[in-house]
Design a protein around this motif. Structure first.
Motif, PDB file in Angstrom:
ATOM      1  N   UNK A 342      41.849 -80.609 -93.317  1.00 45.42           N
ATOM      2  CA  UNK A 342      41.132 -79.399 -92.918  1.00 45.42           C
ATOM      3  C   UNK A 342      40.855 -79.362 -91.416  1.00 45.42           C
ATOM      4  N   UNK A 343      40.744 -80.544 -90.797  1.00 43.92           N
ATOM      5  CA  UNK A 343      40.428 -80.578 -89.367  1.00 43.92           C
ATOM      6  C   UNK A 343      41.554 -79.998 -88.504  1.00 43.92           C
ATOM      7  N   UNK A 344      42.797 -80.066 -89.017  1.00 38.56           N
ATOM      8  CA  UNK A 344      43.924 -79.574 -88.229  1.00 38.56           C
ATOM      9  C   UNK A 344      44.022 -78.049 -88.212  1.00 38.56           C
ATOM     10  N   UNK A 345      43.400 -77.401 -89.185  1.00 36.81           N
ATOM     11  CA  UNK A 345      43.632 -75.967 -89.359  1.00 36.81           C
ATOM     12  C   UNK A 345      43.158 -75.148 -88.163  1.00 36.81           C
ATOM     13  N   UNK A 346      42.014 -75.477 -87.599  1.00 35.73           N
ATOM     14  CA  UNK A 346      41.502 -74.700 -86.477  1.00 35.73           C
ATOM     15  C   UNK A 346      42.486 -74.728 -85.309  1.00 35.73           C
ATOM     16  N   UNK A 347      43.092 -75.896 -85.090  1.00 34.08           N
ATOM     17  CA  UNK A 347      44.099 -76.033 -84.035  1.00 34.08           C
ATOM     18  C   UNK A 347      45.370 -75.273 -84.397  1.00 34.08           C
ATOM     19  N   UNK A 348      45.833 -75.436 -85.633  1.00 36.29           N
ATOM     20  CA  UNK A 348      47.095 -74.826 -86.040  1.00 36.29           C
ATOM     21  C   UNK A 348      47.030 -73.300 -86.059  1.00 36.29           C
ATOM     22  N   UNK A 349      45.879 -72.757 -86.392  1.00 33.11           N
ATOM     23  CA  UNK A 349      45.752 -71.300 -86.482  1.00 33.11           C
ATOM     24  C   UNK A 349      45.434 -70.646 -85.138  1.00 33.11           C
ATOM     25  N   UNK A 350      45.263 -71.443 -84.091  1.00 29.15           N
ATOM     26  CA  UNK A 350      45.017 -70.872 -82.770  1.00 29.15           C
ATOM     27  C   UNK A 350      46.323 -70.353 -82.178  1.00 29.15           C
TER      28      UNK A 350
END
Length: 468
Positions: A342-350
């Motif tokens: 879940x921690x990667x999602x904020x980066x990936x969706x930017x």
């Protein structure tokens, strides 16, 4: 080209009428004089003298009219004038150099060189280029504190090596000369190119890194987040006005963190720095944005899905999809501890780090994500498909679209990192029908696809598409 015939003046009937009236008047006057003089003793001699005078006058008039004629040129002259006019109006200087060489094959070069800021410096370069039969198609000047950087787009004979061109430029006063091959896309003038990049940036926040790369030429761009994946501050930032340090510029990322642009082989000029800063400021003023177009696809079994762009607004739906995915599926996607997924999602969706495509069902549930991630000079593709929706062609559909976006962005290749036993990802990459390179180390497989326009345009899934 305008021919001589079409360039002639139109026929005027008024002028013909005046000439005819003058002719009748002259005949009437001549008849009256003949009747008056003909009956005199010396009448015949006077008439003969008058005739000689008229003939001499007519001959002089004909000679004068031909010498000072305002008529259009002949066909040969008109063709030459038309060709010269067209070459002059093109504004590219193509009447010299390569054209004088006839049908000699030519190539395009981009060249930069630094000259003294003194009268005649640029003229010396132009003379040197003319001696090599090189055409100057465009020219930009970048003022420096000491000297001026001149950037040329050149058309040169294919037989002219870059080394010889560089030597002649150095002899003409150019220093720190840099030359690379150009293509027809570089023929667009600078104001038009900058406006086009600004438009792309205004429509899509993910375009900013690509726009900077196209604006500045061959360079490496890194987006450094202010907060790491684990939630700790990275300390990456830049002042509002940015920082220019020779071959590196740091710009404040509107979404937080910094954008670092590096070009080791060629220092940035203040003009380039100002242009890059203006693009970043435009992005900051417009705020988060992503195109909202959607494609509705019908899968082989009849279910309809929607493919669209995703951003941080889809964070909650993406986390919910993670919860529905198995540990194996998440492990194949993230190559690490599943608890950190879940921690990667904020980066990936930017949009700053790339583009994300989302697959949504008719009920609005997110069932797949495809990522195209900018990684310096390289581009990564990654897929995640929920277990219940795997093996229906969704992954291949997403991968084909991501590759098409990479081609549109001007990427030379894309790579995927996966596990050697991930047969689904390997099959999807092979289905692209593009040249593939494989590297494997300790069970981790890196597949690199070299992109071509033909291959990327090929359909990649057995889904029937209908645009909404």
């Amino acid at each position: 080209m305008t021919s001589a015939k079409s360039a002639r003046r139109p026929h005027h009937w008024r002028r013909d009428l005046i000439e005819l009236a003058a002719l009748f008047t002259a005949v009437a006057v001549a008849d009256a004089i003949a009747n008056l003089i003909g009956h005199q003793p010396d009448g015949p001699y006077l008439l003969m003298a008058s005739a000689v005078a008229l003939v001499a006058t007519a001959a002089f008039h004909t000679w004068w009219a031909r010498r000072h004629s305002h008529a259009p040129p002949s066909d040969e002259e008109g063709g030459a004038v038309g060709a010269a006019g067209e070459a002059g109006s093109s504004g590219t200087g193509e009447l010299t150099g390569a054209e004088e060489a006839g049908a000699e094959e030519t190539v395009l070069w981009r060249m930069r060189t630094t000259v003294r800021d003194a009268p005649g410096s640029l003229a010396a370069l132009c003379v040197a280029l003319s001696g090599l039969r090189v055409d100057i198609l465009t020219l930009q000047t970048h003022p420096l504190a000491q000297g001026t950087v001149d950037e040329f787009l050149l058309r040169a004979p294919v037989s002219l090596p870059a080394q010889e061109l560089s030597r002649e430029i150095a002899a003409a006063g150019g220093a720190s000369t840099w030359i690379e091959r150009a293509d027809t896309h570089d023929l667009v003038d600078t104001p038009t190119r900058v406006l086009s990049l600004a438009t792309r940036t205004a429509l899509d926040a993910a375009e900013l890194p690509l726009a900077l790369r196209q604006l500045l030429g061959r360079c490496t761009i890194h987006s450094l987040p202010a907060v790491s994946v684990t939630g700790r501050a990275t300390g990456q930032s830049a002042p509002v006005e940015g920082v220019l340090e020779e071959t590196v510029m740091r710009l404040r990322d509107p979404s937080g963190g910094a954008i670092v642009v590096e070009r080791p082989y060629l220092p940035f000029t203040p003009t380039e720095f100002a242009r890059a800063r203006a693009l970043v400021e435009l992005d900051a003023r417009l705020g988060p944005r992503v195109p909202r177009s959607e494609d509705v696809l019908t899968l082989p079994e009849g279910n309809e899905i929607t493919v669209r762009r995703a951003d941080r607004g889809d964070l909650a739906a993406a986390r919910a999809m993670h919860d529905r995915c198995s540990q194996r599926t998440l492990g194949l996607r993230y190559h690490g501890p599943v608890k950190d997924a879940d921690r990667y999602l904020d980066h990936l969706l930017s949009p700053r780090f790339g583009r994300t495509l989302a697959v949504q069902t008719a009920s609005g549930k997110l069932v797949a994500l495809g990522h195209l991630l900018w990684d310096g000079d390289e581009t990564e593709v990654a897929l995640l498909v929920e277990d219940d929706w795997q093996r229906r062609g969704i992954g291949s559909e997403l991968l084909g679209r991501l590759v098409a976006l990479a081609v549109e962005a001007g990427c030379d290749s894309v790579y995927a990192v996966t596990q050697s036993h991930n047969t689904g990802m390997v099959a999807a990459m092979r289905a692209l029908e593009l040249p593939l390179d494989y590297q494997i180390e300790e069970g981790t497989l890196v597949i690199t696809a070299r992109l071509t326009t033909e291959g990327a345009a090929r359909p990649s899934a057995p889904a029937e598409q209908a645009r909404r």
